[in-house]
Design a protein around this motif. Structure first.
Motif, PDB file in Angstrom:
ATOM      1  N   GLU A  13      72.071  24.960 -75.576  1.00  0.00           N
ATOM      2  CA  GLU A  13      73.012  24.612 -74.518  1.00  0.00           C
ATOM      3  C   GLU A  13      74.177  25.593 -74.470  1.00  0.00           C
ATOM      4  O   GLU A  13      74.624  26.008 -73.395  1.00  0.00           O
ATOM      5  N   GLN A  14      74.658  25.980 -75.638  1.00  0.00           N
ATOM      6  CA  GLN A  14      75.759  26.943 -75.684  1.00  0.00           C
ATOM      7  C   GLN A  14      75.317  28.301 -75.150  1.00  0.00           C
ATOM      8  O   GLN A  14      76.064  28.976 -74.431  1.00  0.00           O
ATOM      9  N   ALA A  15      74.111  28.708 -75.512  1.00  0.00           N
ATOM     10  CA  ALA A  15      73.602  29.992 -75.035  1.00  0.00           C
ATOM     11  C   ALA A  15      73.461  29.989 -73.519  1.00  0.00           C
ATOM     12  O   ALA A  15      73.815  30.967 -72.839  1.00  0.00           O
ATOM     13  N   ILE A  16      72.966  28.880 -72.971  1.00  0.00           N
ATOM     14  CA  ILE A  16      72.834  28.761 -71.509  1.00  0.00           C
ATOM     15  C   ILE A  16      74.202  28.885 -70.853  1.00  0.00           C
ATOM     16  O   ILE A  16      74.388  29.652 -69.905  1.00  0.00           O
ATOM     17  N   ASP A  17      75.178  28.133 -71.374  1.00  0.00           N
ATOM     18  CA  ASP A  17      76.522  28.156 -70.789  1.00  0.00           C
ATOM     19  C   ASP A  17      77.147  29.549 -70.875  1.00  0.00           C
ATOM     20  O   ASP A  17      77.769  30.025 -69.920  1.00  0.00           O
ATOM     21  N   ARG A  18      76.977  30.206 -72.020  1.00  0.00           N
ATOM     22  CA  ARG A  18      77.592  31.520 -72.211  1.00  0.00           C
ATOM     23  C   ARG A  18      76.958  32.558 -71.294  1.00  0.00           C
ATOM     24  O   ARG A  18      77.664  33.346 -70.649  1.00  0.00           O
ATOM     25  N   LEU A  19      75.640  32.564 -71.228  1.00  0.00           N
ATOM     26  CA  LEU A  19      74.960  33.539 -70.375  1.00  0.00           C
ATOM     27  C   LEU A  19      75.234  33.266 -68.897  1.00  0.00           C
ATOM     28  O   LEU A  19      75.429  34.198 -68.106  1.00  0.00           O
ATOM     29  N   ARG A  20      75.258  31.982 -68.518  1.00  0.00           N
ATOM     30  CA  ARG A  20      75.554  31.633 -67.131  1.00  0.00           C
ATOM     31  C   ARG A  20      76.962  32.111 -66.747  1.00  0.00           C
ATOM     32  O   ARG A  20      77.173  32.630 -65.649  1.00  0.00           O
ATOM     33  N   ILE A  23      77.018  35.884 -66.242  1.00  0.00           N
ATOM     34  CA  ILE A  23      76.419  36.257 -64.959  1.00  0.00           C
ATOM     35  C   ILE A  23      77.380  35.940 -63.814  1.00  0.00           C
ATOM     36  O   ILE A  23      77.584  36.754 -62.905  1.00  0.00           O
ATOM     37  N   ALA A  24      78.004  34.748 -63.846  1.00  0.00           N
ATOM     38  CA  ALA A  24      78.934  34.351 -62.789  1.00  0.00           C
ATOM     39  C   ALA A  24      80.140  35.285 -62.720  1.00  0.00           C
ATOM     40  O   ALA A  24      80.681  35.547 -61.633  1.00  0.00           O
ATOM     41  N   GLN A  25      80.565  35.800 -63.859  1.00  0.00           N
ATOM     42  CA  GLN A  25      81.735  36.679 -63.910  1.00  0.00           C
ATOM     43  C   GLN A  25      81.402  38.127 -63.583  1.00  0.00           C
ATOM     44  O   GLN A  25      82.279  38.988 -63.559  1.00  0.00           O
ATOM     45  N   GLY A  26      80.121  38.416 -63.327  1.00  0.00           N
ATOM     46  CA  GLY A  26      79.735  39.756 -62.921  1.00  0.00           C
ATOM     47  C   GLY A  26      79.457  40.719 -64.053  1.00  0.00           C
ATOM     48  O   GLY A  26      79.348  41.926 -63.828  1.00  0.00           O
ATOM     49  N   GLU A  27      79.322  40.190 -65.273  1.00  0.00           N
ATOM     50  CA  GLU A  27      78.997  41.064 -66.403  1.00  0.00           C
ATOM     51  C   GLU A  27      77.675  41.776 -66.149  1.00  0.00           C
ATOM     52  O   GLU A  27      77.515  42.959 -66.484  1.00  0.00           O
ATOM     53  N   GLY A  61      66.909  27.634 -63.060  1.00  0.00           N
ATOM     54  CA  GLY A  61      68.061  27.440 -62.193  1.00  0.00           C
ATOM     55  C   GLY A  61      68.225  28.512 -61.132  1.00  0.00           C
ATOM     56  O   GLY A  61      69.186  28.487 -60.364  1.00  0.00           O
ATOM     57  N   GLY A  62      67.295  29.460 -61.093  1.00  0.00           N
ATOM     58  CA  GLY A  62      67.332  30.486 -60.055  1.00  0.00           C
ATOM     59  C   GLY A  62      68.300  31.616 -60.296  1.00  0.00           C
ATOM     60  O   GLY A  62      68.627  32.369 -59.379  1.00  0.00           O
ATOM     61  N   LEU A  63      68.761  31.785 -61.549  1.00  0.00           N
ATOM     62  CA  LEU A  63      69.715  32.851 -61.860  1.00  0.00           C
ATOM     63  C   LEU A  63      69.042  34.146 -62.288  1.00  0.00           C
ATOM     64  O   LEU A  63      69.532  35.236 -61.975  1.00  0.00           O
ATOM     65  N   VAL A  64      67.958  34.033 -63.033  1.00  0.00           N
ATOM     66  CA  VAL A  64      67.261  35.224 -63.525  1.00  0.00           C
ATOM     67  C   VAL A  64      65.770  35.112 -63.235  1.00  0.00           C
ATOM     68  O   VAL A  64      65.259  34.025 -62.956  1.00  0.00           O
ATOM     69  N   ALA A  76      70.665  36.002 -58.994  1.00  0.00           N
ATOM     70  CA  ALA A  76      71.714  35.243 -58.314  1.00  0.00           C
ATOM     71  C   ALA A  76      72.860  35.008 -59.287  1.00  0.00           C
ATOM     72  O   ALA A  76      72.671  35.055 -60.507  1.00  0.00           O
ATOM     73  N   THR A  77      74.036  34.753 -58.748  1.00  0.00           N
ATOM     74  CA  THR A  77      75.197  34.496 -59.612  1.00  0.00           C
ATOM     75  C   THR A  77      75.566  33.025 -59.689  1.00  0.00           C
ATOM     76  O   THR A  77      76.385  32.633 -60.511  1.00  0.00           O
ATOM     77  N   THR A  78      74.972  32.218 -58.817  1.00  0.00           N
ATOM     78  CA  THR A  78      75.186  30.768 -58.875  1.00  0.00           C
ATOM     79  C   THR A  78      73.835  30.085 -58.923  1.00  0.00           C
ATOM     80  O   THR A  78      72.889  30.515 -58.246  1.00  0.00           O
ATOM     81  N   PRO A  79      73.706  29.007 -59.704  1.00  0.00           N
ATOM     82  CA  PRO A  79      72.410  28.340 -59.845  1.00  0.00           C
ATOM     83  C   PRO A  79      71.974  27.622 -58.578  1.00  0.00           C
ATOM     84  O   PRO A  79      72.807  27.173 -57.785  1.00  0.00           O
TER      85      PRO A  79
END
Length: 229
Positions: A13-20, A23-27, A61-64, A76-79
């Motif tokens: 769960e932490q890995a999902i939150d951190r990676l999400r 991605i959202a921040q444009g890294e 979630g459609g992000l990667v 995508a940057t938002t799920p």
């Protein structure tokens, strides 16, 4: 922004939150290939299996998107919201408009396809609705939805059944709120008795047009009350 090592639990769960968040921040912008599983695991301080599970969740979630032999890419940057989430967040009036489309057609099909077992179930559900008139708003709404569920079942279309199953929790919450705010049952505890009885009779008679018309009128009235809230 560099990735920091994670706390011991819950790792996936932490890995999902951190990676999400990254991605959202444009890294990693859309179209960018993510670092390898090994690199991500090292940066996050977890095993490759944890990273793999996190990437699966992000893909769902459609992000990667994993590409065979090429790696995992950001798309995508938002799920993407799943259907149940979208229903829960939708306006009840919007859900109700779709409900009308679904249930009116279901009533048509039910009148044409109902079996003896379906009619037995409809009559039992109608009796249950009448009995629930003496109960709480929640009990009455549950009995009302049970009757509508029996109509859907009599249509013998598994897609309609699945769709109504998704609608039911949202409808239940909204209808209970409606009854509490408008107090439709203060003078008529068995609100909608005549319309529902007419619906069951139309299905029993195999009259598809009448079944659809009765249900459309009943749902239109409720929609009007929702719009007035």
């Amino acid at each position: 922004m560099p990735l920091d090592a994670l706390r011991p639990t819950p790792l996936v769960e932490q890995a999902i939150d951190r990676l999400r968040a990254q991605i959202a921040q444009g890294e990693w912008p859309v179209g960018t290939k993510l670092p390898s599983e090994n690199a991500l695991a090292q940066a996050l301080g977890v095993g490759r299996s944890t990273v793999r599970e996190a990437l699966r969740a992000l893909a769902a979630g459609g992000l990667v998107q994993p590409r065979q032999g090429a790696g995992v890419f950001v798309i995508a940057t938002t799920p993407t919201e799943d259907w149940p989430t979208r229903l829960r967040q939708a306006a009840l009036t919007d859900v109700y408009e779709v409900r009308m489309m679904v249930e009116v057609e279901a009533a048509h099909l039910a009148a044409r396809r109902r079996t003896d077992d379906d009619l037995t179930a409809l009559r039992a559900a109608m009796d249950g609705r009448r009995a629930a008139a003496a109960g709480t708003h929640a009990e009455f709404v549950d009995a009302d939805i049970a009757l509508h569920t029996a109509v859907i079942a009599a249509a013998h279309n598994p897609v309609l059944t699945a769709l109504f199953t998704e609608f039911a929790p949202v409808l239940r919450k909204g209808l209970i709120t409606l009854l509490e705010l408008v107090d439709l049952r203060s003078h008529t505890p068995n609100h909608g008795e005549q319309a529902h009885a007419a619906l069951v009779r139309a299905i029993e008679d195999g009259d598809a047009e009448r079944a659809g018309a009765v249900l459309r009128d009943e749902l239109t009235e409720t929609l009007g009350q929702l719009l007035a809230m």
